[in-house]
Design a protein around this motif. Structure first.
Motif, PDB file in Angstrom:
ATOM      1  N   ASN A 183       0.811  -1.220   0.000  1.00  0.00           N
ATOM      2  CA  ASN A 183       0.000   0.000   0.000  1.00  0.00           C
ATOM      3  C   ASN A 183       0.842   1.267   0.000  1.00  0.00           C
ATOM      4  OD1 ASN A 183      -2.649  -0.828  -0.256  1.00  0.00           O
ATOM      5  ND2 ASN A 183      -2.896  -1.201   1.939  1.00  0.00           N
ATOM      6  N   GLN A 187       3.580   1.953  -1.910  1.00  0.00           N
ATOM      7  CA  GLN A 187       3.828   2.341  -3.299  1.00  0.00           C
ATOM      8  C   GLN A 187       2.537   2.736  -4.003  1.00  0.00           C
ATOM      9  OE1 GLN A 187       7.263   2.210  -4.729  1.00  0.00           O
ATOM     10  NE2 GLN A 187       6.103   3.763  -5.863  1.00  0.00           N
ATOM     11  N   LEU A 188       1.455   2.028  -3.728  1.00  0.00           N
ATOM     12  CA  LEU A 188       0.171   2.364  -4.328  1.00  0.00           C
ATOM     13  C   LEU A 188      -0.247   3.774  -3.939  1.00  0.00           C
ATOM     14  CD1 LEU A 188      -2.523   1.750  -5.755  1.00  0.00           C
ATOM     15  CD2 LEU A 188      -3.287   0.635  -3.625  1.00  0.00           C
ATOM     16  N   ASP A 191       2.043   6.538  -5.495  1.00  0.00           N
ATOM     17  CA  ASP A 191       1.822   6.784  -6.917  1.00  0.00           C
ATOM     18  C   ASP A 191       0.491   7.495  -7.167  1.00  0.00           C
ATOM     19  OD1 ASP A 191       4.215   5.540  -7.301  1.00  0.00           O
ATOM     20  OD2 ASP A 191       3.373   3.661  -8.049  1.00  0.00           O
ATOM     21  N   VAL A 192      -0.525   7.158  -6.377  1.00  0.00           N
ATOM     22  CA  VAL A 192      -1.833   7.797  -6.544  1.00  0.00           C
ATOM     23  C   VAL A 192      -1.815   9.244  -6.072  1.00  0.00           C
ATOM     24  CG1 VAL A 192      -4.207   7.784  -5.658  1.00  0.00           C
ATOM     25  CG2 VAL A 192      -3.171   5.662  -6.481  1.00  0.00           C
ATOM     26  N   THR A 199      -9.262   7.793  -7.422  1.00  0.00           N
ATOM     27  CA  THR A 199      -8.200   7.656  -8.416  1.00  0.00           C
ATOM     28  C   THR A 199      -7.594   6.259  -8.363  1.00  0.00           C
ATOM     29  OG1 THR A 199      -7.674  10.009  -8.251  1.00  0.00           O
ATOM     30  CG2 THR A 199      -6.007   8.585  -9.245  1.00  0.00           C
ATOM     31  N   HIS A 201      -4.613   3.512  -9.629  1.00  0.00           N
ATOM     32  CA  HIS A 201      -3.201   3.528  -9.995  1.00  0.00           C
ATOM     33  C   HIS A 201      -3.091   3.594 -11.515  1.00  0.00           C
ATOM     34  CE1 HIS A 201       0.950   2.177 -10.558  1.00  0.00           C
ATOM     35  NE2 HIS A 201       1.157   2.546  -9.295  1.00  0.00           N
ATOM     36  N   GLU A 226      -1.094   2.472 -13.662  1.00  0.00           N
ATOM     37  CA  GLU A 226      -0.654   1.282 -14.384  1.00  0.00           C
ATOM     38  C   GLU A 226      -1.459   0.043 -14.029  1.00  0.00           C
ATOM     39  OE1 GLU A 226       3.510   0.825 -13.739  1.00  0.00           O
ATOM     40  OE2 GLU A 226       4.040   2.770 -14.622  1.00  0.00           O
ATOM     41  N   THR A 227      -1.736  -0.158 -12.744  1.00  0.00           N
ATOM     42  CA  THR A 227      -2.394  -1.396 -12.320  1.00  0.00           C
ATOM     43  C   THR A 227      -3.905  -1.261 -12.221  1.00  0.00           C
ATOM     44  OG1 THR A 227      -2.268  -0.889  -9.943  1.00  0.00           O
ATOM     45  CG2 THR A 227      -0.340  -1.939 -10.972  1.00  0.00           C
ATOM     46  N   GLU A 244      -5.410  -0.371  -9.614  1.00  0.00           N
ATOM     47  CA  GLU A 244      -5.775  -0.665  -8.228  1.00  0.00           C
ATOM     48  C   GLU A 244      -6.159   0.624  -7.509  1.00  0.00           C
ATOM     49  OE1 GLU A 244      -3.880  -3.098  -4.403  1.00  0.00           O
ATOM     50  OE2 GLU A 244      -2.662  -2.639  -6.170  1.00  0.00           O
ATOM     51  N   ARG A 245      -7.077   0.507  -6.541  1.00  0.00           N
ATOM     52  CA  ARG A 245      -7.510   1.661  -5.739  1.00  0.00           C
ATOM     53  C   ARG A 245      -7.208   1.414  -4.268  1.00  0.00           C
ATOM     54  NH1 ARG A 245     -11.246   5.001  -8.508  1.00  0.00           N
ATOM     55  NH2 ARG A 245     -11.896   4.124 -10.519  1.00  0.00           N
TER      56      ARG A 245
END
Length: 509
Positions: free
Chosen positions: A124, A126-127, A130-131, A267, A269, A271-272, A274-275
Motif C-alpha cells: 500500500n 507504493q500504491l 503513486d496515486v 483515483t 493507480h 498502471e495497475t 488498483e484503488r
C-alpha cells in the motif's frame, strides 16, 4: 531515542519486516562502536537522562561519543549516527532503506500502513505514493494557495485581536491551529474551526495524546504496566478514527473538488488500476492530518523564535517581503517562491531544530557502513538529524549559530551532499515537502509584513518532544507595522541575539 525495538513493535501489534534483526544481532562487531563508560543493570545508559527528552539525551551523548555510537536501555542496545560521511553512506538507496522502528512503529495502531508508517514490504505504500504524488504537483500547489491565504488571514485576525487586548501570542498553539486548518482545508475540504475555539480541537488533543503515548513506549521498561495510559491511547485512536470516518462519509455524499481526499477515494493507480481500500484511505487521511501539520507548525514556531531574537535578520527578511510583494494585498503563488531570504530563514530554523528529528535506515544486504562497521542485512541505525545539521565538518566551527546565509546558493554548493535532511531521505522522504515549504514561507512573509516580533527577554528556549519537536512555552508580543515603515530595534534578549546555542548544551537559544 525516536524509533522502536522488536519487542515494543510486537507489543503494539505491528508486524516486523522480513529480515529484521535487532541492533545487537545485526552488528557483528558492536564492541568497536563507542558507548558510555558506565552502565547500570536494566537502565543501561539512562542514568541522569530525562525520560521526556530522549532525543536530546541522545544528542548530548553523541557530542561525547562521536559520529557513530551506541546506547543501551532496558536490556537492548541501539546504534546512532550523525557524522556527515556516515549519513551520506546510509543515504545510498542501493544498500539502505527506511527502517520503521521505535516511535514510528508505535504509531502503527494509529496509521497502520499509511505512507509514513508502512513497512517497506507492504504494497500500500507504493500504491498510495503513486496515486497521491500528483496532488503535490506545481498545478496542485497553485490550487491550494488561495486556501492557504484564507487560513493565514484567520491567523492574522486572531493575532490582531490578541494585540488589541495587549496579550502575547501563543506561538506553538497558534501555529498548530494554522497548519491543521491548512492541511484539513486543502487536503480534505474540512474546517476544524480552530481559531474560533478557546481550547484546542479535540482532534488535536487526541493527536498529541497518541504521539506522546508512542514516545513514552520508548522510555518505560514495562509498557504493559501503562494500563491507564493505554486506555487513554485507545480512546484517542478511536476518536481520530471516528473523526476521519465522518469526514470521508461526508465527502462520499457530496461532489469533490479534486483534492487529496478525492484522489484517495476515486483515483486508480495509472498502471495497475488498483484503488486504495476504505481502511487505507482512513490511514492515509490520519497520516496527512497528523504528520502534515505537526512538523510544519514546529518549523514555523522555531523560525519565529529566531526571528524575534535576531532583529537584524528579521529586518532583512522584512525588507525582502516589501521589495518582492510591494503593495500587493494578496501575494500570488509565484511571489512566494521569490522570497529567497525568507526561505533561508526557514531552512536555517529547520537545520538547528528539524522538527522530525531522527529517521532510521536499515541495511538491504550485508554491508560495511562507512568502510568501518560491518552490518548484516536488516541491521539498522538511527540518524540524529539535529547532530548531522551541527556537524562542524559540514557546517563549520560556528555550526551552533543561527545564520540564514548558510543557505545562500554558493554556500549550499560548497557543502557535501546529504548534510541537510529535515525531510528524511530517499524514496521514503516526505511526500509533502514542497507543500510544507510553500505554506511556511507564505506565512512567514505575511507575518513579517504585518508585525514586529518582540521576545520575552527572560525566555530560554526549551524543546518539548512528542516524536516531533516544538518550542515549549514560546510566547511573543506583537507590534503592528505599517507597510514599508522603518523597523525599530527590538530589546536585547537575555542571552543575546548573535550566538544562539543548543539547549542540550545548557544554553538558551
Amino acid at each position: 531515542m525516536a524509533e522502536t525495538t522488536a519487542g515494543a513493535a510486537a507489543e503494539t501489534g505491528a508486524d516486523l519486516p522480513r529480515g529484521f534483526r535487532s541492533a545487537e544481532q545485526g552488528w557483528p562487531e558492536l564492541h568497536r562502536i563507542p558507548r558510555p563508560p558506565y552502565r547500570l543493570p536494566l537502565l543501561g545508559d539512562l542514568l541522569g537522562a530525562s525520560g521526556s527528552a530522549p532525543l536530546q539525551n541522545a544528542v548530548r551523548r553523541g557530542r561525547q561519543l562521536g559520529p557513530v555510537f551506541r546506547l543501551a536501555a532496558f536490556g537492548r542496545e541501539f546504534v546512532f549516527v550523525w557524522g556527515a560521511g556516515v549519513v551520506a553512506d546510509m543515504a545510498d538507496e542501493s544498500r539502505f532503506a527506511k527502517h520503521v522502528g521505535l516511535g514510528v512503529a508505535n504509531l502503527r495502531p494509529v496509521a497502520g500502513d499509511g505512507l509514513f508508517t508502512a513497512y517497506n514490504h507492504e504494497p500500500n505504500w507504493q500504491l498510495a505514493h503513486d496515486v497521491l504524488a500528483p496532488g503535490f504537483s506545481r498545478e496542485a500547489m497553485a490550487a491550494y494557495h488561495p486556501m492557504m491565504l484564507d487560513v493565514a488571514g484567520r491567523l492574522t485576525d486572531h493575532w490582531d485581536r490578541e494585540l488589541a487586548a495587549g496579550r502575547a501570542v501563543d506561538v506553538p498553539g497558534d501555529m498548530t491551529k494554522l497548519t491543521l486548518e491548512t492541511m484539513a482545508r486543502t487536503g480534505f475540504g474540512h474546517d476544524f474551526d480552530s481559531f474560533e475555539r478557546a481550547r484546542p480541537h479535540p482532534f488535536v488533543t487526541a493527536m498529541v495524546g497518541a504521539l506522546s503515548y508512542a514516545q513514552r513506549l520508548n522510555t518505560v521498561p514495562f509498557p504493559r504496566l501503562m494500563r491507564r495510559a493505554a486506555r487513554r491511547n485507545e480512546a484517542d485512536i478511536a476518536f481520530l478514527n471516528h473523526t476521519v470516518d465522518e469526514l470521508v462519509r461526508a465527502r462520499r455524499a457530496s461532489s469533490g473538488d479534486g483534492d487529496l481526499l478525492d484522489r484517495m477515494l476515486h483515483t486508480a493507480h495509472p498502471e495497475t488500476g488498483e484503488r486504495l481500500s476504505d481502511r487505507n484511505v482512513r490511514r492515509q487521511v490520519i497520516t496527512f492530518l497528523v504528520a502534515g501539520h505537526e512538523t510544519t507548525s514546529g518549523a514555523l514556531s522555531f523560525a519565529l523564535h529566531y526571528l524575534s531574537r535576531h532583529p537584524e535578520i528579521a529586518a532583512r527578511a522584512r525588507a525582502e517581503v516589501d521589495a518582492v510583494w510591494g503593495d500587493t494585498a494578496v501575494p500570488g503563488y509565484e511571489q512566494v517562491a521569490k522570497l529567497r531570504y525568507v526561505r533561508r530563514v526557514l531552512d536555517e530554523a529547520l537545520r538547528l531544530w528539524p522538527t522530525a528529528p531522527a529517521f532510521a535506515r536499515e541495511a538491504r544486504c550485508d554491508t560495511v557502513l562507512d568502510g568501518v562497521h560491518p552490518m548484516r542485512r536488516g541491521a539498522w541505525a538511527l540518524i540524529l538529524t539535529p547532530m548531522l545539521h551541527r556537524d562542524p565538518a559540514a557546517w563549520g566551527p560556528d555550526a551552533e549559530r543561527f545564520d540564514p546565509d548558510r543557505f545562500d546558493p554558493k554556500a549550499v554548493r560548497s557543502r557535501p551532499p546529504h548534510v541537510f535532511k529535515p525531510f528524511g531521505t530517499g524514496a521514503r522522504a516526505c511526500i509533502g515537502r514542497q507543500f510544507a515549504l510553500h505554506e511556511a514561507t507564505l506565512v512567514l512573509g505575511l507575518l513579517l509584513r504585518r508585525y514586529l516580533l518582540v521576545p520575552d527577554p527572560g525566555y530560554r528556549l526549551r524543546v518539548t518532544e512528542r516524536l516531533t519537536l516544538m518550542p515549549d512555552g514560546l510566547r511573543l508580543r506583537l507590534e503592528r507595522r505599517a507597510a514599508g515603515a522603518p523597523v525599530p530595534p527590538v530589546p536585547d534578549a537575555q542571552d543575546g541575539p548573535s550566538a544562539p546555542r543548543c539547549p542540550v548544551r545548557g544554553a538558551g537559544d
